[in-house]
Every structure is written in C-alpha cells, then in structure tokens.
Write an enzyme that holds these catalytic residues in place. Structure first.
Site: not given
Length: 101
Positions: A7-8
């Site tokens: 996740f970013c």
C-alpha cells in the site's frame, strides 16, 4: 502461494517496485502474487493478503493498518530499499514476516 499486498499513497509509485519484486521472487523460486494499491483500499484489498507492506510515504498509517487487518503481518518498507526499488530486499522482508526463511 503467498499473497503480498503493498500500500502506498496512490498505488502508482509502488507498481515499479512490484515488477522488481516479481523478478526477484522468480529468481529466488519463491511463489507469490504481489499487488499494489492505494492505502485507502486497506480493508477491501488487505483482507486477502498473507502479508501487508506499506510504502514509506504512508508509514503514519502503520498502527491503523494493523488495527484494520488484525492477525496479519504488517510492516513499513525501508525508505532506502523503496527509493532504490530493491525488489529482492522487499521479498526478503515479506518472507521474514511470514516465517518463510
């Protein structure tokens, strides 16, 4: 086969890292599926993961992510590893979190 979710902030910057990780996993003979998504997708996408790794730009959401995904190993990718797109190091991190040494 293990499922690794990254996740970013937007899911875009991590897509290049995913390609490097896939190549490293192939060279290591480590069977895994790797996806990258926006941190806003944590609950929807994270439930299927064996391990969740956060890009350094969203490290502030570590505790919140752990609460949303209880029982799943969650960690932050080191800033230098992320910046150099070191796919092998991220695979090693995921393997260590999963006990797949």
């Amino acid at each position: 086969m293990r499922k690794i979710i990254l996740f970013c902030s937007g899911g875009m910057s991590t897509s290049a890292l995913v390609r490097r990780m896939e190549q490293a996993a192939k060279e290591m003979g480590y069977e895994c599926e790797i996806e990258a998504h926006s941190v806003s997708e944590t609950i929807r996408k994270g439930v299927d993961a064996d391990v969740v790794l956060l890009g350094p730009q969203v490290r502030f959401s570590l505790e919140d992510t752990k609460k949303k995904l209880p029982g799943k190993p969650v960690d932050v990718i080191d800033m230098r590893v992320y910046g150099t797109m070191n796919g092998k190091a991220v695979i090693e991190q995921a393997k260590a979190l999963l006990g797949d040494e």
